[in-house]
Design a protein around this motif. Structure first.
Motif, PDB file in Angstrom:
ATOM      1  N   HIS A   1       3.601  56.585  12.670  1.00  0.00           N
ATOM      2  CA  HIS A   1       3.447  57.987  12.263  1.00  0.00           C
ATOM      3  C   HIS A   1       3.457  58.924  13.479  1.00  0.00           C
ATOM      4  O   HIS A   1       4.051  59.995  13.430  1.00  0.00           O
ATOM      5  N   TRP A   2       2.799  58.513  14.554  1.00  0.00           N
ATOM      6  CA  TRP A   2       2.769  59.356  15.756  1.00  0.00           C
ATOM      7  C   TRP A   2       4.187  59.544  16.306  1.00  0.00           C
ATOM      8  O   TRP A   2       4.587  60.640  16.669  1.00  0.00           O
ATOM      9  N   ASP A   3       4.964  58.472  16.335  1.00  0.00           N
ATOM     10  CA  ASP A   3       6.335  58.551  16.857  1.00  0.00           C
ATOM     11  C   ASP A   3       7.262  59.328  15.922  1.00  0.00           C
ATOM     12  O   ASP A   3       8.284  59.848  16.366  1.00  0.00           O
ATOM     13  N   ALA A   4       6.929  59.404  14.647  1.00  0.00           N
ATOM     14  CA  ALA A   4       7.784  60.084  13.674  1.00  0.00           C
ATOM     15  C   ALA A   4       7.450  61.563  13.527  1.00  0.00           C
ATOM     16  O   ALA A   4       8.073  62.261  12.729  1.00  0.00           O
TER      17      ALA A   4
ATOM     18  N   GLU B   1       1.812  48.519   7.984  1.00  0.00           N
ATOM     19  CA  GLU B   1       0.359  48.679   7.958  1.00  0.00           C
ATOM     20  C   GLU B   1      -0.237  48.433   9.339  1.00  0.00           C
ATOM     21  O   GLU B   1      -1.097  49.177   9.796  1.00  0.00           O
ATOM     22  N   ALA B   2       0.225  47.392  10.016  1.00  0.00           N
ATOM     23  CA  ALA B   2      -0.304  47.035  11.326  1.00  0.00           C
ATOM     24  C   ALA B   2       0.031  48.080  12.382  1.00  0.00           C
ATOM     25  O   ALA B   2      -0.745  48.308  13.311  1.00  0.00           O
ATOM     26  N   GLU B   3       1.168  48.712  12.262  1.00  0.00           N
ATOM     27  CA  GLU B   3       1.631  49.688  13.253  1.00  0.00           C
ATOM     28  C   GLU B   3       1.578  51.119  12.735  1.00  0.00           C
ATOM     29  O   GLU B   3       2.215  52.008  13.295  1.00  0.00           O
TER      30      GLU B   3
ATOM     31  N   GLU C   1      16.149  37.372   9.315  1.00  0.00           N
ATOM     32  CA  GLU C   1      15.349  36.394  10.052  1.00  0.00           C
ATOM     33  C   GLU C   1      14.605  35.421   9.146  1.00  0.00           C
ATOM     34  O   GLU C   1      14.548  34.230   9.421  1.00  0.00           O
ATOM     35  N   PHE C   2      14.028  35.927   8.035  1.00  0.00           N
ATOM     36  CA  PHE C   2      13.133  35.114   7.223  1.00  0.00           C
ATOM     37  C   PHE C   2      13.618  34.842   5.803  1.00  0.00           C
ATOM     38  O   PHE C   2      12.925  34.201   5.027  1.00  0.00           O
ATOM     39  N   GLY C   3      14.781  35.354   5.439  1.00  0.00           N
ATOM     40  CA  GLY C   3      15.330  35.091   4.123  1.00  0.00           C
ATOM     41  C   GLY C   3      15.112  36.227   3.146  1.00  0.00           C
ATOM     42  O   GLY C   3      14.198  37.035   3.279  1.00  0.00           O
ATOM     43  N   ARG C   4      15.986  36.243   2.151  1.00  0.00           N
ATOM     44  CA  ARG C   4      15.962  37.294   1.143  1.00  0.00           C
ATOM     45  C   ARG C   4      14.651  37.245   0.364  1.00  0.00           C
ATOM     46  O   ARG C   4      14.160  36.197   0.007  1.00  0.00           O
ATOM     47  N   GLY C   5      14.087  38.397   0.114  1.00  0.00           N
ATOM     48  CA  GLY C   5      12.835  38.477  -0.629  1.00  0.00           C
ATOM     49  C   GLY C   5      11.620  38.582   0.273  1.00  0.00           C
ATOM     50  O   GLY C   5      10.615  39.167  -0.115  1.00  0.00           O
ATOM     51  N   ALA C   6      11.690  38.015   1.459  1.00  0.00           N
ATOM     52  CA  ALA C   6      10.554  38.070   2.381  1.00  0.00           C
ATOM     53  C   ALA C   6      10.521  39.380   3.144  1.00  0.00           C
ATOM     54  O   ALA C   6       9.465  39.819   3.596  1.00  0.00           O
ATOM     55  N   GLY C   7      11.669  40.024   3.286  1.00  0.00           N
ATOM     56  CA  GLY C   7      11.768  41.228   4.107  1.00  0.00           C
ATOM     57  C   GLY C   7      10.863  42.359   3.672  1.00  0.00           C
ATOM     58  O   GLY C   7      10.184  42.965   4.501  1.00  0.00           O
ATOM     59  N   GLU C   8      10.825  42.651   2.383  1.00  0.00           N
ATOM     60  CA  GLU C   8      10.034  43.783   1.902  1.00  0.00           C
ATOM     61  C   GLU C   8       8.541  43.557   2.106  1.00  0.00           C
ATOM     62  O   GLU C   8       7.819  44.448   2.558  1.00  0.00           O
ATOM     63  N   ALA C   9       8.064  42.347   1.794  1.00  0.00           N
ATOM     64  CA  ALA C   9       6.642  42.039   1.966  1.00  0.00           C
ATOM     65  C   ALA C   9       6.253  42.073   3.443  1.00  0.00           C
ATOM     66  O   ALA C   9       5.212  42.629   3.804  1.00  0.00           O
ATOM     67  N   LEU C  10       7.091  41.498   4.292  1.00  0.00           N
ATOM     68  CA  LEU C  10       6.797  41.498   5.726  1.00  0.00           C
ATOM     69  C   LEU C  10       6.877  42.907   6.313  1.00  0.00           C
ATOM     70  O   LEU C  10       6.072  43.276   7.170  1.00  0.00           O
ATOM     71  N   ALA C  11       7.826  43.710   5.857  1.00  0.00           N
ATOM     72  CA  ALA C  11       7.959  45.079   6.347  1.00  0.00           C
ATOM     73  C   ALA C  11       6.715  45.890   5.996  1.00  0.00           C
ATOM     74  O   ALA C  11       6.226  46.676   6.817  1.00  0.00           O
ATOM     75  N   SER C  12       6.194  45.688   4.812  1.00  0.00           N
ATOM     76  CA  SER C  12       4.989  46.397   4.392  1.00  0.00           C
ATOM     77  C   SER C  12       3.811  46.036   5.291  1.00  0.00           C
ATOM     78  O   SER C  12       3.058  46.912   5.733  1.00  0.00           O
ATOM     79  N   ARG C  13       3.670  44.764   5.610  1.00  0.00           N
ATOM     80  CA  ARG C  13       2.578  44.316   6.494  1.00  0.00           C
ATOM     81  C   ARG C  13       2.773  44.847   7.909  1.00  0.00           C
ATOM     82  O   ARG C  13       1.816  45.241   8.572  1.00  0.00           O
ATOM     83  N   PHE C  14       4.009  44.861   8.380  1.00  0.00           N
ATOM     84  CA  PHE C  14       4.304  45.384   9.708  1.00  0.00           C
ATOM     85  C   PHE C  14       3.954  46.865   9.781  1.00  0.00           C
ATOM     86  O   PHE C  14       3.335  47.332  10.735  1.00  0.00           O
TER      87      PHE C  14
END
Length: 118
Positions: A47-50, A40-42, A25-38
């Motif tokens: 963790h509850w679902d896992a 953190e937010a969730e 969706e956002f290009g190579r390199g952005a995925g890891e940083a965005l995943a980390s923020r996501f």
């Protein structure tokens, strides 16, 4: 036909799939940083679902007239690591907060920490 799996069954692939989708969706390199923020937010819900196992610890202090909440210890496997966490959960099984979360080196270490959770 869609196949739906709980996070607990696919937890070893959660971050990989999230990063891959975000990079599309956002290009190579952005995925890891965005995943980390996501993550953190969730964090609480993920963790509850896992969780693989849970145990009631006791009531969580609430004021008269408020929703009754419980403290629940849970253990699970997420993103290649075992964890033990203490959650605040309502009567419908919805997590409202996470009081603590500890990662463990192995399933045995997580089982011990889970047994000792208070």
């Amino acid at each position: 036909m869609n196949v739906v799996q709980p996070i607990a069954l696919a937890s070893d692939r959660v971050m990989t799939a999230l990063i891959a989708g975000l990079e599309l969706e956002f290009g190579r390199g952005a995925g890891e940083a965005l995943a980390s923020r996501f993550m953190e937010a969730e964090d609480i819900d993920i963790h509850w679902d896992a969780r693989n196992e849970e145990r009631w610890i006791g009531a969580y202090g609430s004021q008269e007239g408020e929703v009754e909440l419980d403290r629940i210890a849970a253990t699970g496997f997420l993103d290649g690591r075992w964890f033990v966490a203490l959650f605040i959960v309502d009567g419908d099984g919805n997590a409202h907060g996470m009081l603590s979360c500890r990662t463990c080196a192995s399933a045995d270490a997580a089982a011990l920490a889970f047994a000792q959770a208070r």
